[in-house]
Design a protein around this motif. Structure first.
Motif, PDB file in Angstrom:
ATOM      1  N   HIS A  55      19.487   0.541  57.706  1.00  0.00           N
ATOM      2  CA  HIS A  55      20.368   0.534  56.535  1.00  0.00           C
ATOM      3  C   HIS A  55      21.148  -0.774  56.439  1.00  0.00           C
ATOM      4  O   HIS A  55      21.732  -1.085  55.405  1.00  0.00           O
ATOM      5  N   LEU A  56      21.160  -1.547  57.532  1.00  0.00           N
ATOM      6  CA  LEU A  56      21.784  -2.873  57.517  1.00  0.00           C
ATOM      7  C   LEU A  56      20.719  -3.973  57.425  1.00  0.00           C
ATOM      8  O   LEU A  56      20.851  -4.917  56.663  1.00  0.00           O
ATOM      9  N   SER A  57      19.625  -3.826  58.201  1.00  0.00           N
ATOM     10  CA  SER A  57      18.634  -4.904  58.285  1.00  0.00           C
ATOM     11  C   SER A  57      17.829  -5.074  57.001  1.00  0.00           C
ATOM     12  O   SER A  57      17.249  -6.136  56.787  1.00  0.00           O
ATOM     13  N   THR A  58      17.762  -4.044  56.167  1.00  0.00           N
ATOM     14  CA  THR A  58      16.986  -4.168  54.918  1.00  0.00           C
ATOM     15  C   THR A  58      17.853  -4.576  53.722  1.00  0.00           C
ATOM     16  O   THR A  58      17.337  -4.692  52.607  1.00  0.00           O
ATOM     17  N   LEU A  59      19.143  -4.766  53.936  1.00  0.00           N
ATOM     18  CA  LEU A  59      19.997  -5.133  52.792  1.00  0.00           C
ATOM     19  C   LEU A  59      19.633  -6.520  52.279  1.00  0.00           C
ATOM     20  O   LEU A  59      19.183  -7.379  53.045  1.00  0.00           O
ATOM     21  N   PRO A  60      19.834  -6.762  50.986  1.00  0.00           N
ATOM     22  CA  PRO A  60      19.557  -8.090  50.442  1.00  0.00           C
ATOM     23  C   PRO A  60      20.375  -9.147  51.190  1.00  0.00           C
ATOM     24  O   PRO A  60      21.508  -8.893  51.589  1.00  0.00           O
ATOM     25  N   ARG A  61      19.780 -10.297  51.395  1.00  0.00           N
ATOM     26  CA  ARG A  61      20.492 -11.393  52.052  1.00  0.00           C
ATOM     27  C   ARG A  61      21.486 -12.003  51.067  1.00  0.00           C
ATOM     28  O   ARG A  61      21.169 -12.144  49.870  1.00  0.00           O
ATOM     29  N   GLY A  62      22.675 -12.356  51.579  1.00  0.00           N
ATOM     30  CA  GLY A  62      23.711 -12.923  50.718  1.00  0.00           C
ATOM     31  C   GLY A  62      23.421 -14.365  50.351  1.00  0.00           C
ATOM     32  O   GLY A  62      22.888 -15.117  51.170  1.00  0.00           O
ATOM     33  N   LYS A  63      23.752 -14.749  49.160  1.00  0.00           N
ATOM     34  CA  LYS A  63      23.467 -16.108  48.693  1.00  0.00           C
ATOM     35  C   LYS A  63      24.731 -16.961  48.600  1.00  0.00           C
ATOM     36  O   LYS A  63      24.662 -18.137  48.236  1.00  0.00           O
ATOM     37  N   GLY A  64      25.893 -16.410  48.934  1.00  0.00           N
ATOM     38  CA  GLY A  64      27.126 -17.191  48.909  1.00  0.00           C
ATOM     39  C   GLY A  64      27.318 -17.952  50.215  1.00  0.00           C
ATOM     40  O   GLY A  64      26.431 -17.979  51.071  1.00  0.00           O
ATOM     41  N   ASP A  65      28.487 -18.577  50.370  1.00  0.00           N
ATOM     42  CA  ASP A  65      28.790 -19.308  51.601  1.00  0.00           C
ATOM     43  C   ASP A  65      28.624 -18.396  52.815  1.00  0.00           C
ATOM     44  O   ASP A  65      29.120 -17.270  52.824  1.00  0.00           O
ATOM     45  N   ALA A  66      27.927 -18.900  53.833  1.00  0.00           N
ATOM     46  CA  ALA A  66      27.731 -18.174  55.090  1.00  0.00           C
ATOM     47  C   ALA A  66      27.068 -16.815  54.883  1.00  0.00           C
ATOM     48  O   ALA A  66      27.184 -15.933  55.722  1.00  0.00           O
ATOM     49  N   GLY A  67      26.358 -16.649  53.755  1.00  0.00           N
ATOM     50  CA  GLY A  67      25.628 -15.409  53.540  1.00  0.00           C
ATOM     51  C   GLY A  67      26.465 -14.273  52.997  1.00  0.00           C
ATOM     52  O   GLY A  67      26.026 -13.124  52.966  1.00  0.00           O
ATOM     53  N   VAL A  68      27.701 -14.582  52.553  1.00  0.00           N
ATOM     54  CA  VAL A  68      28.522 -13.565  51.896  1.00  0.00           C
ATOM     55  C   VAL A  68      27.918 -13.309  50.507  1.00  0.00           C
ATOM     56  O   VAL A  68      27.402 -14.226  49.870  1.00  0.00           O
ATOM     57  N   TYR A  69      27.948 -12.046  50.067  1.00  0.00           N
ATOM     58  CA  TYR A  69      27.442 -11.736  48.727  1.00  0.00           C
ATOM     59  C   TYR A  69      28.298 -12.450  47.693  1.00  0.00           C
ATOM     60  O   TYR A  69      29.512 -12.205  47.617  1.00  0.00           O
ATOM     61  N   ASP A  70      27.682 -13.334  46.917  1.00  0.00           N
ATOM     62  CA  ASP A  70      28.454 -14.018  45.868  1.00  0.00           C
ATOM     63  C   ASP A  70      28.742 -13.066  44.716  1.00  0.00           C
ATOM     64  O   ASP A  70      29.765 -13.169  44.055  1.00  0.00           O
ATOM     65  N   ASP A  71      27.877 -12.112  44.516  1.00  0.00           N
ATOM     66  CA  ASP A  71      28.101 -11.104  43.484  1.00  0.00           C
ATOM     67  C   ASP A  71      28.728  -9.872  44.140  1.00  0.00           C
ATOM     68  O   ASP A  71      28.081  -9.178  44.926  1.00  0.00           O
ATOM     69  N   PRO A  72      30.014  -9.590  43.826  1.00  0.00           N
ATOM     70  CA  PRO A  72      30.679  -8.443  44.477  1.00  0.00           C
ATOM     71  C   PRO A  72      29.935  -7.131  44.267  1.00  0.00           C
ATOM     72  O   PRO A  72      30.076  -6.204  45.066  1.00  0.00           O
ATOM     73  N   ALA A  73      29.116  -7.053  43.225  1.00  0.00           N
ATOM     74  CA  ALA A  73      28.373  -5.815  42.971  1.00  0.00           C
ATOM     75  C   ALA A  73      27.339  -5.541  44.059  1.00  0.00           C
ATOM     76  O   ALA A  73      26.880  -4.409  44.212  1.00  0.00           O
ATOM     77  N   LEU A  74      26.986  -6.573  44.811  1.00  0.00           N
ATOM     78  CA  LEU A  74      26.015  -6.377  45.891  1.00  0.00           C
ATOM     79  C   LEU A  74      26.639  -5.749  47.134  1.00  0.00           C
ATOM     80  O   LEU A  74      25.941  -5.236  48.001  1.00  0.00           O
ATOM     81  N   ARG A  75      27.967  -5.837  47.234  1.00  0.00           N
ATOM     82  CA  ARG A  75      28.616  -5.245  48.410  1.00  0.00           C
ATOM     83  C   ARG A  75      28.250  -3.764  48.523  1.00  0.00           C
ATOM     84  O   ARG A  75      28.231  -3.051  47.514  1.00  0.00           O
ATOM     85  N   VAL A  76      27.979  -3.328  49.733  1.00  0.00           N
ATOM     86  CA  VAL A  76      27.595  -1.929  49.944  1.00  0.00           C
ATOM     87  C   VAL A  76      28.844  -1.153  50.351  1.00  0.00           C
ATOM     88  O   VAL A  76      29.422  -1.409  51.404  1.00  0.00           O
ATOM     89  N   PRO A  77      29.286  -0.219  49.503  1.00  0.00           N
ATOM     90  CA  PRO A  77      30.528   0.509  49.810  1.00  0.00           C
ATOM     91  C   PRO A  77      30.406   1.339  51.098  1.00  0.00           C
ATOM     92  O   PRO A  77      29.385   2.004  51.312  1.00  0.00           O
ATOM     93  N   ILE A  78      31.450   1.266  51.903  1.00  0.00           N
ATOM     94  CA  ILE A  78      31.553   2.124  53.086  1.00  0.00           C
ATOM     95  C   ILE A  78      32.371   3.344  52.677  1.00  0.00           C
ATOM     96  O   ILE A  78      33.537   3.227  52.287  1.00  0.00           O
ATOM     97  N   VAL A  79      31.741   4.503  52.747  1.00  0.00           N
ATOM     98  CA  VAL A  79      32.427   5.742  52.382  1.00  0.00           C
ATOM     99  C   VAL A  79      33.416   6.120  53.477  1.00  0.00           C
ATOM    100  O   VAL A  79      34.575   6.426  53.206  1.00  0.00           O
ATOM    101  N   SER A  80      32.954   6.064  54.727  1.00  0.00           N
ATOM    102  CA  SER A  80      33.851   6.419  55.832  1.00  0.00           C
ATOM    103  C   SER A  80      33.298   5.898  57.145  1.00  0.00           C
ATOM    104  O   SER A  80      32.088   5.693  57.285  1.00  0.00           O
ATOM    105  N   VAL A  81      34.190   5.680  58.102  1.00  0.00           N
ATOM    106  CA  VAL A  81      33.828   5.397  59.496  1.00  0.00           C
ATOM    107  C   VAL A  81      34.684   6.314  60.364  1.00  0.00           C
ATOM    108  O   VAL A  81      35.915   6.310  60.252  1.00  0.00           O
ATOM    109  N   ARG A  82      34.022   7.126  61.176  1.00  0.00           N
ATOM    110  CA  ARG A  82      34.741   8.074  62.037  1.00  0.00           C
ATOM    111  C   ARG A  82      34.228   7.971  63.466  1.00  0.00           C
ATOM    112  O   ARG A  82      33.039   7.709  63.689  1.00  0.00           O
TER     113      ARG A  82
END
Lengths: 330, 330
Positions: A243-270
């Motif tokens: 679920h992490l390794s198949t995510l689209p590669r970021g095209k912004g600086d240092a691989g950060v998603y330049d388009d905020p819509a690409l960010r994958v929301p974290i529902v929860s961490v427990r």
């Protein structure tokens, strides 16, 4: 008291004598060794040592869950403590996976560069010193031909026989199911967890900042061993790395998603013992000091099942891939 | 004639003397060394040595192109010859990427297990012997302290100083921009290409089958070095690896897509000089025997820019990541 003792004998390694014809059993594979390991060679992983990260469902509506096992003592415990604090505070809920670099890392957390806008951290977070990247071995160490073969303070220690490019005068091996490296140095012996595929570490800014644990990454490429002793390894993904390794590669600086819509929301961490539903997630690992594990390492370094023509004769610590499995619910 | 000569001197390695205060220049990084490399340190890659694979557009309609550089002589040339035959016959057009395994490989071709149903291969394909997995070094080899430092028949040879778990009595290094390993053995010295992230190899069935080159895979995880000398490495992905590494992982046997709808259609595979449009794809690599490359390897093993606290002191051959760049079209 630190004591380094060179001892002169190592249990001789008995290679199976070659058999011939139809009596010859199939040579073992890593999978066959794991399948044959007795229940007594497996150790339970405490659910309290797990992080369960639920991501938003994918475009097809499929659920995405990533399970991280946290490093046990004596390694990285101050950062691990911060991570427990963050999980208990539900701090990651509503944050995102915001940076993905091919053959490098997928990173999550707040992802806000501007400190004034950053999400406030919970009470009780510690500032951790870089000295905690490694751990002293303040007890008896046994050597054979210059290599550590037993360490009485690192539990379940199992040394790897092969050399390692990153510890030229040291040793790699396993302790309690985790890959580690160690060096015998004049100022004292030190041991540290290493970066392998799936390792989870603490993102940070420039030295001497060591990061808080709020921004984490998982390795999704060739082991970035140059990061060892330079960043805190705090755990590893034991389920759901895809679920992490198949995510689209970021095209912004240092691989950060330049388009905020690409960010994958974290529902929860427990934490695994606070997921709010039963049964709690139950996993177990093949004990580093078991006969099964020793055989598993040997075969990883010397594959001679029918697919292989030339056994390598060695294996690097990150290609051993410690066996971990889910315990079926009753 | 094979000749092994031990010589006694190696250029002393000058570490920069520490400077203080504002006179201190920024320590070099791999990126800064590549950026500063003079044009004369770069070598053109012949478009005829490229495979350009066009996949069907993704769900968002974005084009997907993967560029593979084929291994030069003397390595794996019989399989590379088959691959040229397949590309010229447009054999891959209409086949697919059909197998993706996390931390392992993405594989493409016909993907038909049943030989009766398999897509017929073109005329002129060779059956290749497993002896071609390695290449003899039948000329002068220079040693220093038991390590190869110069080989007069392997072009642009550059040895790596670090030890390697997979060639305990050998050596890793680079030749003509490719990572290789070598062993000095009583029956003759041999050298072979190694499996790193992005390496492309020839999928096969059980020994002694060595595969044809029709079914290929790219490594999308930690370097599976145990495959060295057991499978033919024939090239590496130099652009577009993310179009393979981000694909969904297969859930069928051995990671094959159980749902045929998941297969990613291959529109076409062409040699770089037969893409049918100008300009042809132009790339160049940093020459293994250049001063820039030697400095690049040194810094990869000894990062001391501000992010790093502890230089590793070594690097494995797969973490060197040979610099390759696209030549801007005029």
């Amino acid at each position: 008291m630190r004591k380094t003792i060179a001892i002169a004998a190592l249990a001789a390694f008995a290679l199976a004598a070659p058999l011939s014809g139809q009596d010859m059993p199939e040579p073992p594979t890593p999978a066959s060794i794991v399948a044959a390991a007795p229940a007594s060679d497996w150790r339970a992983i405490d659910p309290a040592d797990l992080l369960v990260m639920t991501l938003a469902a994918d475009a097809g509506g499929n659920p995405r869950q990533v399970v991280v096992q946290l490093l046990p003592a004596p390694f990285s415990q101050s950062w691990v403590g911060n991570i427990r604090t963050l999980a208990k505070a539900h701090w990651w809920d509503g944050t995102s996976v915001y940076r993905v670099v091919d053959n490098w890392v997928a990173q999550w957390g707040d992802g806000e560069d501007d400190e004034a806008k950053a999400k406030p951290l919970p009470e009780g977070m510690r500032v951790v010193a870089e000295s905690e990247y490694t751990v002293p071995m303040s007890c008896e160490v046994y050597l054979f031909e210059g290599k550590v073969i037993e360490d009485r303070c690192i539990p379940e220690f199992n040394a790897i026989e092969a050399v390692d490019a990153y510890v030229m005068s040291g040793q790699t091996g396993f302790t309690a199911g985790w890959p580690v490296a160690m060096k015998l140095e004049p100022e004292g012996n030190r041991v540290w967890p290493v970066h392998c595929y799936g390792s989870v570490g603490v993102a940070r800014n420039l030295s001497p900042d060591t990061g808080t644990g709020a921004e984490l990454y998982a390795v999704i490429g060739h082991a970035p061993r140059a990061l060892d002793r330079n960043i805190a390894v705090v755990g590893r993904v034991i389920e759901g790395i895809e679920h992490l390794s198949t995510l689209p590669r970021g095209k912004g600086d240092a691989g950060v998603y330049d388009d905020p819509a690409l960010r994958v929301p974290i529902v929860s961490v427990r934490l695994g013992n606070e997921v709010g539903q039963l049964p709690q997630p139950q996993y177990e690992y093949l004990a580093s000091d078991s006969a099964s594990f020793a055989e598993y390492v040997r075969v990883r370094a010397n594959r001679n099942d029918p697919f292989y023509k030339v056994p390598a004769g060695g294996v690097d610590v990150c290609n051993v891939q410690v066996p971990i499995r889910r315990v079926p619910s009753e």
